[in-house]
Each structure stands twice: as structure tokens, then as C-alpha cells.
Enzyme design. Structure first.
Site, short mmCIF file in Angstrom:
data_model
loop_
_atom_site.label_atom_id
_atom_site.label_comp_id
_atom_site.label_asym_id
_atom_site.label_seq_id
_atom_site.Cartn_x
_atom_site.Cartn_y
_atom_site.Cartn_z
N VAL A 1 0.83 -1.21 0.00
CA VAL A 1 0.00 0.00 0.00
C VAL A 1 0.86 1.25 0.00
O VAL A 1 0.57 2.25 -0.68
CB VAL A 1 -0.94 -0.01 1.22
CG1 VAL A 1 -1.63 1.34 1.39
CG2 VAL A 1 -1.99 -1.11 1.08
N ALA A 2 1.97 1.21 0.76
CA ALA A 2 2.86 2.38 0.82
C ALA A 2 3.51 2.66 -0.53
O ALA A 2 3.77 3.81 -0.89
CB ALA A 2 3.94 2.15 1.88
N ILE B 1 2.32 2.08 -3.53
CA ILE B 1 1.41 2.44 -4.63
C ILE B 1 0.67 3.73 -4.30
O ILE B 1 -0.02 3.79 -3.28
CB ILE B 1 0.40 1.30 -4.88
CG1 ILE B 1 1.14 0.06 -5.38
CG2 ILE B 1 -0.65 1.74 -5.89
CD1 ILE B 1 0.25 -1.13 -5.57
N GLU C 1 -2.31 5.35 -4.44
CA GLU C 1 -3.67 4.97 -4.79
C GLU C 1 -4.43 6.10 -5.49
O GLU C 1 -5.29 5.86 -6.33
CB GLU C 1 -4.45 4.55 -3.52
CG GLU C 1 -3.97 3.25 -2.91
CD GLU C 1 -2.74 3.43 -2.04
OE1 GLU C 1 -2.17 2.44 -1.60
OE2 GLU C 1 -2.35 4.61 -1.81
N ASP D 1 -4.79 21.18 -42.32
CA ASP D 1 -5.50 21.30 -43.58
C ASP D 1 -5.53 22.78 -43.97
O ASP D 1 -5.29 23.66 -43.14
CB ASP D 1 -6.93 20.77 -43.40
CG ASP D 1 -7.67 20.65 -44.71
OD1 ASP D 1 -7.02 20.52 -45.76
OD2 ASP D 1 -8.92 20.68 -44.68
N ASP E 1 -11.30 19.22 -41.30
CA ASP E 1 -12.73 19.37 -41.11
C ASP E 1 -13.56 18.46 -42.00
O ASP E 1 -14.75 18.35 -41.81
CB ASP E 1 -13.15 20.82 -41.37
CG ASP E 1 -12.81 21.28 -42.78
OD1 ASP E 1 -12.15 20.52 -43.51
OD2 ASP E 1 -13.21 22.40 -43.15
N ASP F 1 -10.33 14.00 -43.93
CA ASP F 1 -9.35 14.16 -42.85
C ASP F 1 -9.50 13.11 -41.76
O ASP F 1 -8.60 12.95 -40.92
CB ASP F 1 -9.49 15.55 -42.22
CG ASP F 1 -9.22 16.66 -43.21
OD1 ASP F 1 -8.26 16.53 -43.98
OD2 ASP F 1 -9.98 17.64 -43.22
N ASN G 1 -2.25 8.43 1.81
CA ASN G 1 -2.25 8.46 0.35
C ASN G 1 -3.52 9.06 -0.23
O ASN G 1 -3.49 9.75 -1.26
CB ASN G 1 -2.05 7.05 -0.21
CG ASN G 1 -0.65 6.52 0.02
OD1 ASN G 1 0.26 7.29 0.35
ND2 ASN G 1 -0.46 5.23 -0.15
N ASP H 1 -2.27 13.21 0.89
CA ASP H 1 -1.57 13.46 -0.37
C ASP H 1 -2.51 13.96 -1.46
O ASP H 1 -2.12 14.77 -2.31
CB ASP H 1 -0.89 12.18 -0.86
CG ASP H 1 0.30 11.79 0.00
OD1 ASP H 1 0.66 12.58 0.88
OD2 ASP H 1 0.84 10.69 -0.21
#
Length: 814
Positions: free
Chosen positions: A220-221, A223, A225, A267, A553, A557, A648, A652
């Protein structure tokens, strides 16, 4: 990959270890990311449906000698189409007879003017715009009538070939690729670190269940999240800001992809130009200028006005706009610029007869009543009209033409070299011309003038090209129009310089992509290009490692819009082009592309800061857990998994979101584009580890002081470690923002960062000092005596990171 690891951690925590609170928090995070990801990716792929709608037309066919109206899907090769003005073509067909037949093909070829069609076969290998004997599915008849035999239907038509390209899988955006790479690195780090600690603990004789909990906490630390959610929300904020600049984003990764574009393949029609034909120059005997600058009372101007008004099938709508063939509509607009109403002129000289335009004759003639006499009005190709003139309109009336034809033809050639399409005008007074022979009617004409027409250039096009080049972006024009017109427009907007080259479509079609890769950077303009040629150009640029943007357009294209890193469609363009694109410009303005590039660059800069902030914070968590377990494992885990999840997600997450809305730094358009897409370069990875080590050192300092100096109980010490990690990470949001190590570079322009840091700290206080918070996150009451220690450690980590930033800035010469 990160999500799968979290899901596994939730299963282990809940089912395996009966830690249902931890499992519930992890599941909530996984579901949140899944929902955001679904919203980001869930969009209707309607480009093919739009093409099918364009194919679902009705047509009049000749079967068994009888005209029948049938559905477009029931048309088969060999059917004979009977077509007239206003009809939509339901299949590719070869013209077998035509009367003044003109087809609007701009959606397929990109050419501004309606294409004239006649039965004679075109040269082998010619571009779509040069196939004058062919009608293409999805185009429409602008004027005239004709008969054509169907040669291709459905997927075999030119429109069908485009549909095949659109059906191919869309390439991943650079951001998607880079984030996937970062995710895999983090996954390896999480699995490797957790496995190493688990093995070390088991070998030391620790209980397996306790080590599983520690391994889950380490995973967990490792990653972040909140990273997928923060990235999505950051991009969504960019979408709102880009919408204010008339750039509507259809795919979130395109927000930053446009900011990293190193090549814009644009174009011409409708992008650099307005797709509105206008008379730019009128050339008379010893008099020339823009229509609005001419005096209608001058006999020369009056003669031109009469021919332009009478030899013209276009009409004026109630709102003052011109309706009809684009060329003839442009003549009526020119009369309007001279404050002339064609209505009274037409009422005074009603049309008696006409000789329609013919591709061989290259001219059109109309006969009108003129008092007791008649007058013939003629317009057409300069060489054809002048060959039938023996006089010229002067300021004193008609006079012998003398040497004027050569001078007029040279003037016409000069206009053509400037990219203008020329048209000559003449007239003759007479009688009994209605039933006369064509050669008699069109002989002895009085030359009345010459016009040069073009698709009007957008005012902001040239300055935008200059700004794009200053930003290190190559601007390339890709058009279905003729080389002369393409050169003229490219020079006017600043795309084509003295050393630039133009490649014609027939030459491009002979080249493979591999051959084109070698020389693609040498060409600034591509003319007479077919739809799938544009894809080849985009692929060649991408093969050189460039981040490509394609603008357009038309239906033609759409394949290139899909294959480019970011496709930009015009708001007034076809639905097929919009559905194939990543971004739609509401105002069709090339300047909006440059503004979007600036916004995209700022967003990618913010994304790098956000990812760096989150990963440096996660590095501090991993180091805290890893070193803490090795050094103090006998005391217990420094932090629990649920506490790391709290950091997290809550602590964070809010500062990361605030960092994602930083305004673009000054001078962002004065630097070359970042084509590497490398969010985590080797240099940044080393800096990330250094910063993480500083934050972890401060956090472990709290453990040492709390346990060995202050003699606190272990639950209180762990809460002190938890709080210190929160505060050093919140302070890190400021130090990471001050990239050069100066406080003045901090978040002064970002009030949301101040609010988010204060809000995160307030949430943490709720966790510490409310019964629900302490129970949910397993924390103890934190004594006031610990706060001076926490503040001192936080200040030490902050100034240490600032010192490293300053040192790195000096080393880089900032």
C-alpha cells in the site's frame, strides 16, 4: 497493474486476515478509480455510424428505361444514376453525360471550389480532385445535371475506404503509454519490497500472519492509490480551461498530448482559410483593385458589374447572403462590396436564353433583353474569352483591343501565380441572337475585366504559425488543392519559406512510408493529396519520433485525425471528422490550436509535478516502513496499512489536486516541445529517492525521539510517526512547487494549494482527536508535548529539500 495489486491486498486483508476496515478502504479506492476510468473511456464511437448515415441516401436510377427512386443500400454497380443540383451522391459513379455539372467535394478532397465534371476520362493515377469524370459517394451536386454509371458501392467506395481506416484500433496516447510504464515500475517495486520484507521477517522468526500484514502495508505504501484519480481530475480541469479557449476535448489524454506536439499537420480549407470564396482583385483597363475600392460610376466598372450580375445563376437570400455556386456567389458578394444590388439590373435586362458552361468551351454565355436590342454576357477562362474579343472597355467606352490580350493574359498569369483563380468577363450588343449559332453569338466581344478569387485567409493564421514555430513546432500544410494555390496560401501564412519544398500527391503515392520517413521533414506543403495519403504523412512523422497533431474538417481528414497522436477537428466541419478527432475547435480558428498547445504544455508540466510529488511521498513511506522494520521491527510496525491509506488518499490527494491546477510557468511557449513523455527520467528518479529519504529520515527521527528520548508508549510513538509523515509530506507540496529552490517560486499564484494543505491538516486533526477517527485508523491521543518535535522535524525536512532544489537548479544553470 496498480489497481490489481490493491485488489489483491483487499482480498488478503479482508478474507485472509479479517482486517475488514483495511479491506473496505482499499475496495472503495479501487471502485473510485474504476468509475473514473470508465467515465474517461466511455464514449460513443460514432464515426462509422456517421458514415453509414451519409451512405443511407436515396438516388434516382434508370432501370428498364424507367426512372426509379431507390435506397442507397439497393444501388449496385451498373446502375445508371440520374442526378441534378442538390442531390447527394449515393455511390461512386463514372459520368457519361453532363450539363454544367459541378460537385461540392470539399469534405472529401479539401478543395474550396466546386469541381466541374465531364465525361472524358482522367489520367491514370490522378488524385481524387483531378478525376473530373468521377462522382464520389457522400458528395453533393452544386449545380447542373448529368447521368453517371455506378462503378463502386458500400465499402468499395472512396468513402468506404475511409471507413475501413476508421474501424482500425486507435493508438494509445503518449500519456497513457507513459503512465502504464510508471504503473508497472511501481508494481514491481511494491511486490519486490513487500516480498523482501516478508521473507526477512519470516527468517527472523516473526509470525507469518503479522508479516503478511506488514507486506500488505508495504504494498500500500509503494502504490499511490490516488494517482489515477488525480491524473483524471487534473486532465478534466484542463478540459474546462481549454473549453474557455474554444477547444472542446473529447478524449482526456489529448489534453496533454497536444501540449507535447512537435508537428502540426494542418489542412488548408476551413482551417487556415475560411472556406469562403471571395473576389480579391478586379483587373480592368488601366484600373485594378479590391471590389470595395472601385467606383461603380466608372464606365469600366459599370460594364464589369453588368456582366457579373447578369451572367450569374446565384441569388441573394433575404438575409443578404449569396446562394448558389461558390464562384458565382463570390461575384454577388463582390457587387455587395461595391454597394450594388443585382436585383434592379436583372429586372431591367431579363434573361432570354443561355449557353451553359461546358468543360470544352470553358465559358458560359447568357442573352438578355437590352431596351429594343439584346446583349450577350460571357464569363469564363481568360484565354477562351479573350480569343473572342476585338474591343476592350475603357474609361471612354469600347475601343480597339490592340495589344491588350497579351497584357491581360500576363495579368491573369500573375494572379494565378499568387494562388488566385481567374475569371474573365465580356459582352456584346446585338439583335436576333436567341436562335443564332454559338460562334456568331460569342464573336466580336468587348472585354470587360478580369477577377482573381481565393478562399479567404484567417486573420490569426499567420501570427499563430509564427508562435507555433517559436515554440519549436513544425507546421505542415496538407491539402487537396492545386500546388499553385497551396504555395500561395502557405507563403501568406508563413508556413512555406525560401528553403521549403512542396510535394505533389502523385509523387507521394509512389513512395512507401519508409521512403517518406527519410525526407518528410524537408517538405512544408503537400498538395493534391488524397485522404489516405494524409495517414502516410502522419505515420512518417511518428516514425521519426515526433508527436503529431492533425487538423481538418472534412471526411477526407478523418483517417489522419484518428491515426495522429491528437486529432483536431473544426467545429464547422463534418460530423465524421469530429467523431474521429480528440479535440474539436468551436471557432475553427488556427489560433485556438496554439492556445490549446500552451494549455496542454502547462497541464503536462503540472502532471509531472503531481506524479513526482505523489511518488516522492510514497518513496518516503516505503523507506519509512522498510528501514523502520529492519531497525525497529522488534517494537512493531512503524505504520499500519490503514494509516498509509489515509495518508495516500486524504493527505496526499488534496495537495496533489491543487498542484494539478497550477498556471503555466512563464515562457512555456519559448521552449521546444517535450517529446520524451518521460515523466520519470533517471535524473528525476534519483532526485525523487533523495527527497523521499529526507522525508523518511524526519519521520523515523520522530520514532527515535518518541521512543528513546521521550519514553512514550508504542501506540503513541506510532501516532507520532504517522503525524510527522503527514506534516513533512504537506510541507513537501510547497518545496516541490518551488522548483528552483527559491521561496518566491512557491505557491503564491495557487491559492488552492494553501487551502488544500490547511484542509488536509484539519482532516488529520479530526483523525487524531475524534473517537471515530482514532477507532477507524487505530491511532492514540497525541500529547501536546510531541508537536514541537514534529514541527522541528518538518522544518528540517522542508529546508533540506529546498537546499537540494537550489543545488540542482545551480547545477542546471537556472
Amino acid at each position: 497493474v496498480m489497481i490489481w495489486i490493491l485488489a489483491a491486498a483487499a482480498i488478503v486483508s479482508g478474507i485472509g486476515l479479517d482486517e475488514w476496515i483495511d479491506a473496505g478502504v482499499i475496495v472503495a479506492i479501487v471502485l473510485l478509480n474504476a468509475i473514473l476510468g470508465f467515465v474517461q473511456e466511455a464514449r460513443a464511437e460514432t464515426a462509422l455510424a456517421r458514415l453509414e448515415e451519409m451512405s443511407a441516401l436515396e438516388a434516382v436510377v434508370l432501370r428498364d428505361g424507367v426512372q426509379q427512386r431507390v435506397a442507397g443500400a439497393d444501388i449496385v454497380p451498373g446502375d445508371v444514376l440520374v442526378i441534378a443540383a442538390g442531390d447527394r451522391i449515393a455511390a461512386d459513379a463514372r459520368v457519361i453525360s453532363a450539363a454544367h455539372l459541378e460537385v461540392e467535394e470539399s469534405a472529401l478532397t479539401g478543395e474550396s471550389f466546386a469541381a466541374r465534371k465531364w465525361p472524358d476520362s482522367a489520367a491514370s493515377g490522378s488524385s481524387l480532385g483531378d478525376r473530373h469524370s468521377m462522382l464520389f459517394s457522400g458528395t453533393s451536386i452544386a449545380s447542373g445535371r448529368g447521368v453517371a454509371i455506378v462503378v463502386e458501392t458500400g465499402a468499395s467506395t472512396e468513402m468506404g475506404r475511409i471507413a475501413d481506416v476508421l474501424a482500425q484500433e486507435e493508438p494509445d496516447s503518449p500519456l497513457t503509454i507513459e503512465l502504464d510504464r510508471v504503473g508497472k515500475r511501481l508494481a514491481l517495486l511494491a511486490i519486490g519490497t513487500a516480498g523482501l520484507v516478508f521473507l526477512a521477517g519470516v527468517l527472523r522468526g516473526n509470525p507469518i500472519e503479522a508479516m503478511i500484514l506488514t507486506a500488505v502495508a508495504l504494498a500500500v505504501a509503494a502504490i499511490p492509490e490516488g494517482l489515477p484519480a488525480v491524473v483524471t481530475i487534473t486532465l478534466s480541469g484542463g478540459v474546462q480551461r481549454m473549453a474557455e479557449r474554444n477547444a472542446i476535448v473529447r478524449r482526456l489524454p489529448a489534453v496533454e498530448a497536444l501540449g507535447s506536439a512537435s508537428v502540426i499537420c494542418t489542412d488548408k480549407t476551413g482551417t487556415l482559410t475560411r472556406n469562403e470564396i471571395r473576389v480579391q482583385q478586379v483587373v480592368l483597363d488601366r484600373l485594378e483593385g479590391h471590389p470595395g475600392a472601385l467606383d461603380p460610376s466608372d464606365p469600366r466598372v459599370a460594364a464589369f458589374i453588368s456582366v457579373a450580375a447578369l451572367c450569374n445563376d446565384a441569388s441573394v437570400a433575404d438575409d443578404g447572403s449569396a446562394i448558389g455556386d461558390p464562384t458565382e456567389s463570390a461575384l454577388l458578394i463582390a457587387l455587395s462590396d461595391m454597394a450594388v444590388d443585382p436585383g434592379p439590373i436583372r429586372a431591367e435586362s431579363p434573361r432570354l436564353d443561355e449557353i451553359a458552361f461546358d468543360s470544352r468551351r470553358k465559358r458560359m454565355s447568357t442573352i438578355h433583353a437590352f431596351g429594343e436590342a439584346e446583349v450577350v454576357m460571357v464569363k469564363g477562362a481568360p484565354e477562351e474569352v479573350l480569343a473572342r474579343c476585338d474591343r476592350i472597355e475603357t474609361e471612354h467606352g469600347p475601343a480597339a483591343i490592340g495589344l491588350a490580350p497579351d497584357e491581360v493574359l500576363e495579368q491573369a498569369a500573375q494572379l494565378a501565380r499568387s494562388g488566385l483563380r481567374t475569371l474573365a468577363f465580356a459582352y456584346r450588343l446585338g439583335s436576333d441572337m436567341v436562335d443564332a449559332d454559338q460562334d456568331v453569338i460569342e464573336a466580336g466581344l468587348v472585354f470587360a475585366g478580369l477577377t482573381g478569387m481565393s478562399d479567404e485567409i484567417r486573420e490569426a493564421a499567420a501570427p499563430s504559425v509564427v508562435e507555433a514555430r517559436r515554440a519549436g513546432i513544425a507546421v505542415v500544410m496538407v491539402t487537396g488543392d492545386h500546388e499553385v494555390t497551396a504555395r500561395a496560401v502557405a507563403r501568406e501564412v508563413g508556413i512555406l519559406d525560401e528553403s521549403g519544398k512542396v510535394m505533389r500527391g502523385e509523387h507521394l503515392r509512389e513512395m512507401s512510408v519508409d521512403d517518406l520517413v527519410t525526407d518528410v521533414h524537408r517538405y512544408q506543403v503537400y498538395s493534391r493529396i488524397d485522404p489516405l495519403d494524409k495517414v502516410k504523412i502522419v505515420e512518417a512523422w511518428r516514425s521519426r519520433g515526433e508527436i503529431t497533431s492533425m487538423t481538418g474538417d472534412g471526411v477526407n481528414d478523418a483517417p489522419a485525425l484518428r491515426s495522429a497522436d491528437v486529432g483536431v477537428a473544426m467545429g464547422s466541419g463534418t460530423d465524421v471528422a469530429k467523431d474521429a478527432s480528440s479535440i474539436v475547435l468551436a471557432d475553427d480558428d488556427f489560433a485556438s490550436i496554439v492556445a490549446a498547445v500552451k494549455e496542454g504544455r502547462g497541464i503536462f508540466t503540472n502532471l509531472k509535478t503531481v506524479v513526482y510529488y505523489l511518488l516522492s511521498c510514497n518513496a518516503s513511506e516505503v523507506l519509512t516502513m522498510f528501514v523502520g522494520f529492519l531497525a525497529f521491527g522488534a517494537l512493531g510496525d512503524p505504520l499500519l496499512a490503514v494509516q498509509l491509506l489515509c495518508i495516500n488518499l486524504v493527505t496526499d490527494g488534496l495537495p496533489a489536486l491543487a498542484l494539478g491546477i497550477d498556471p503555466p510557468p512563464p515562457g512555456i511557449m519559448d521552449r521546444p516541445p517535450d517529446k520524451s513523455r518521460d515523466i520519470l527520467s533517471v535524473r528525476r528518479q534519483l532526485a525523487l529517492l533523495r527527497h523521499g529519504a529526507i522525508l523518511a529520515s524526519a519521520t523515523l527521527g520522530a520514532l527515535v525521539i518518541g521512543w528513546y528520548v521521550m519514553g512514550l508508549e508504542w501506540p503513541v510513538v506510532r501516532t507520532m510517526v504517522f503525524t510527522t509523515l503527514v506534516t513533512v509530506q504537506l510541507a513537501h507540496a510547497y518545496s516541490i512547487r518551488a522548483r528552483s529552490g527559491r521561496l518566491r517560486d512557491g505557491p503564491g499564484r495557487n491559492r488552492m494549494l494553501v487551502i488544500s494543505v490547511l484542509g488536509s491538516f484539519a482532516l488529520h486533526l479530526l483523525v487524531l482527536y475524534t473517537p471515530v477517527g482514532r477507532s477507524l485508523f487505530d491511532v492514540a491521543w497525541l500529547p501536546l508535548s510531541t508537536w514541537p518535535v514534529i514541527a522541528s522535524l518538518t522544518a528540517a525536512s522542508f529546508f533540506s529539500v529546498m537546499f537540494l532544489n537550489r543545488w540542482a537548479a545551480r547545477s542546471a544553470g537556472v
